[in-house]
Scaffold this motif. Structure first.
Motif, PDB file in Angstrom:
ATOM      1  N   GLY A  41      16.167 107.255 -75.627  1.00 46.38           N
ATOM      2  CA  GLY A  41      14.964 106.618 -76.129  1.00 46.38           C
ATOM      3  C   GLY A  41      15.232 105.417 -77.025  1.00 46.38           C
ATOM      4  N   ARG A  44      14.172 102.155 -75.498  1.00 50.07           N
ATOM      5  CA  ARG A  44      12.713 101.996 -75.555  1.00 50.07           C
ATOM      6  C   ARG A  44      12.293 101.481 -76.929  1.00 50.07           C
ATOM      7  NH1 ARG A  44      11.033 107.288 -75.658  1.00 50.07           N
ATOM      8  NH2 ARG A  44      11.277 107.072 -77.907  1.00 50.07           N
ATOM      9  N   ASP A  45      12.880 102.049 -77.980  1.00 50.11           N
ATOM     10  CA  ASP A  45      12.546 101.613 -79.335  1.00 50.11           C
ATOM     11  C   ASP A  45      12.918 100.145 -79.546  1.00 50.11           C
ATOM     12  OD1 ASP A  45      11.709 104.196 -79.783  1.00 50.11           O
ATOM     13  OD2 ASP A  45      13.546 104.801 -80.843  1.00 50.11           O
ATOM     14  N   ARG A  48      10.415  97.921 -77.790  1.00 52.52           N
ATOM     15  CA  ARG A  48       9.156  97.831 -78.547  1.00 52.52           C
ATOM     16  C   ARG A  48       9.316  96.885 -79.727  1.00 52.52           C
ATOM     17  NH1 ARG A  48       5.610 102.924 -81.014  1.00 52.52           N
ATOM     18  NH2 ARG A  48       4.030 101.636 -82.052  1.00 52.52           N
ATOM     19  N   ASN A  69      14.437 101.215 -67.492  1.00 49.11           N
ATOM     20  CA  ASN A  69      13.150 101.874 -67.631  1.00 49.11           C
ATOM     21  C   ASN A  69      12.754 102.017 -69.094  1.00 49.11           C
ATOM     22  OD1 ASN A  69      11.595 104.618 -68.078  1.00 49.11           O
ATOM     23  ND2 ASN A  69      11.064 103.926 -66.029  1.00 49.11           N
ATOM     24  N   GLU A  70      13.703 102.402 -69.929  1.00 52.50           N
ATOM     25  CA  GLU A  70      13.395 102.545 -71.358  1.00 52.50           C
ATOM     26  C   GLU A  70      13.003 101.204 -71.966  1.00 52.50           C
ATOM     27  OE1 GLU A  70      16.016 104.528 -73.937  1.00 52.50           O
ATOM     28  OE2 GLU A  70      16.204 106.346 -72.726  1.00 52.50           O
ATOM     29  N   VAL A  71      13.747 100.162 -71.664  1.00 49.89           N
ATOM     30  CA  VAL A  71      13.425  98.839 -72.207  1.00 49.89           C
ATOM     31  C   VAL A  71      12.030  98.408 -71.768  1.00 49.89           C
ATOM     32  CG1 VAL A  71      14.008  96.389 -72.101  1.00 49.89           C
ATOM     33  CG2 VAL A  71      15.817  98.076 -72.447  1.00 49.89           C
ATOM     34  N   ASN A  73       9.479 100.284 -70.897  1.00 50.84           N
ATOM     35  CA  ASN A  73       8.453 101.060 -71.582  1.00 50.84           C
ATOM     36  C   ASN A  73       8.296 100.624 -73.034  1.00 50.84           C
ATOM     37  OD1 ASN A  73       7.065 103.519 -70.109  1.00 50.84           O
ATOM     38  ND2 ASN A  73       9.089 103.257 -69.179  1.00 50.84           N
ATOM     39  N   GLY A  74       9.366 100.167 -73.641  1.00 43.40           N
ATOM     40  CA  GLY A  74       9.231  99.619 -74.984  1.00 43.40           C
ATOM     41  C   GLY A  74       8.496  98.291 -74.994  1.00 43.40           C
ATOM     42  N   HIS A  77       4.749  98.773 -74.453  1.00 36.63           N
ATOM     43  CA  HIS A  77       4.109  99.821 -75.269  1.00 36.63           C
ATOM     44  C   HIS A  77       2.651  99.485 -75.565  1.00 36.63           C
ATOM     45  CE1 HIS A  77       3.676 102.951 -78.328  1.00 36.63           C
ATOM     46  NE2 HIS A  77       3.115 102.035 -79.095  1.00 36.63           N
ATOM     47  N   ARG A 147       3.536 106.526 -68.715  1.00 39.61           N
ATOM     48  CA  ARG A 147       4.893 105.970 -68.656  1.00 39.61           C
ATOM     49  C   ARG A 147       4.983 105.006 -67.485  1.00 39.61           C
ATOM     50  NH1 ARG A 147      10.658 108.925 -69.632  1.00 39.61           N
ATOM     51  NH2 ARG A 147      11.997 107.512 -68.459  1.00 39.61           N
TER      52      ARG A 147
END
Length: 322
Positions: A41, A44-45, A48, A69-71, A73-74, A77, A147
């Protein structure tokens, strides 16, 4: 240009020395801050934080599809806004790198970095559509947060395979194509609903599609790669359209042999087909319901069991450097 480089140190195809070379190459062309992820995660942080900053123009993801995917979703956001949000660039470092390869990037990280630098010098970019999945309102999954996914999602069989592979990776196994194939066979023989599917696909202004055993949602084509061989579950899927779905209503030994062969020999012109195969193209909104909890995956990340997932195809969601 000020850019943030998000580095996954566990990326399977890059060594520490290679990552240092890539960082120096990128830093020669931009004001670069490189951050190594430290927990699930974290990417993702960081995405964001980049989206909320006022001066980061570009986020570069160095890693596999999970890192990307994490990037994403960040970055998204607060919702998609391609004209305001930082752009995304990808340097592939995973075992498959479906998103990067679907964009036409080289699969080798050094070559991909060179292509990225050329694209930045020449101002090459495009805006792509993405998929968004969330728990269905009124269902027991309604509290599951939304997501984004970049290239595919799946409810049922393929997500079960992904879950099995993740279990082996947690025990130290490498993510190889032979591992996926072995786990696919074990998932098949352990599948209790392969003859009578539990999934129903509902969409506006159309009859429901019932009794599906497998449901693969594609945002682009190919669906995945086996080594250098692209596999096309939904050949018409594109970053410029909505979402495509391949559903199978039977997974007997004969059906698996037939559709498995069709997948392995698929092409941009033809994917799996037959009386037990359902192919839907360019969907904007639909829901997958299951009579029993089934595994869900997005971009190759196993997300646990779900009974109802609502999907949305969002055009022009993200600006990418290509």
């Amino acid at each position: 240009m000020r850019a943030l480089l998000v580095v996954n140190p566990a990326a399977t195809t890059t060594s520490a020395r290679t990552r240092d070379v890539l960082i120096h190459a990128l830093a020669s062309e931009m004001k670069l801050e490189a951050v190594t992820t430290e927990y699930r995660g974290h990417a993702r942080d960081l995405g964001r934080q980049a989206a909320e900053s006022k001066d980061i123009e570009l986020v570069v993801a160095l890693g596999g599809d999970g890192t990307v995917n994490e990037v994403v979703n960040g970055l998204l956001h607060g919702g998609p806004d391609p004209d305001r949000l930082p752009g995304l660039a990808v340097v592939p470092g995973g075992s498959t790198n479906v998103f990067a390869r679907a964009l036409g990037l080289p699969n080798e990280p050094v070559e991909a970095t060179g292509a990225l630098l050329d694209a930045l010098r020449e101002g090459r970019q495009r805006t792509v559509g993405l998929g968004l999945a969330a728990g269905t309102p009124g269902s027991e999954d309604e509290g599951v947060p939304a997501r984004w996914f970049t290239f595919n999602a799946g409810l049922g069989f393929d997500a079960g395979v992904v879950g099995r592979v993740e279990q082996h990776r947690e025990r130290g196994k490498r993510s190889t194509h032979s591992l996926y194939l072995r786990q696919a066979m074990r998932q098949f023989f352990g599948e209790t609903h392969r003859r009578h599917g539990t999934i129903t696909l509902e969409r506006p202004d159309a009859d429901p599609v019932t009794d599906l055993v497998l449901s693969i949602v594609c945002n682009t084509s190919p669906w995945t790669y086996l080594g250098n061989r692209p596999v096309y579950a939904s050949p018409k899927a594109s970053f410029d359209t909505g979402l495509d779905v391949l559903g199978l209503s039977r997974m007997s030994t004969t059906a698996v042999a037939r559709y498995g062969t069709q997948l392995l020999t698929s092409s941009p012109e033809r994917g799996p087909h037959g009386k037990h195969a359902v192919s839907l193209h360019d969907l904007t909104d639909f829901t997958l319901h299951s009579k029993v909890p089934l595994p869900l995956q997005m971009d190759g990340d196993h997300l646990g069991l779900r009974t109802s997932v609502t999907f949305t195809g969002v055009r022009r969601a993200l600006r990418v450097i290509v």
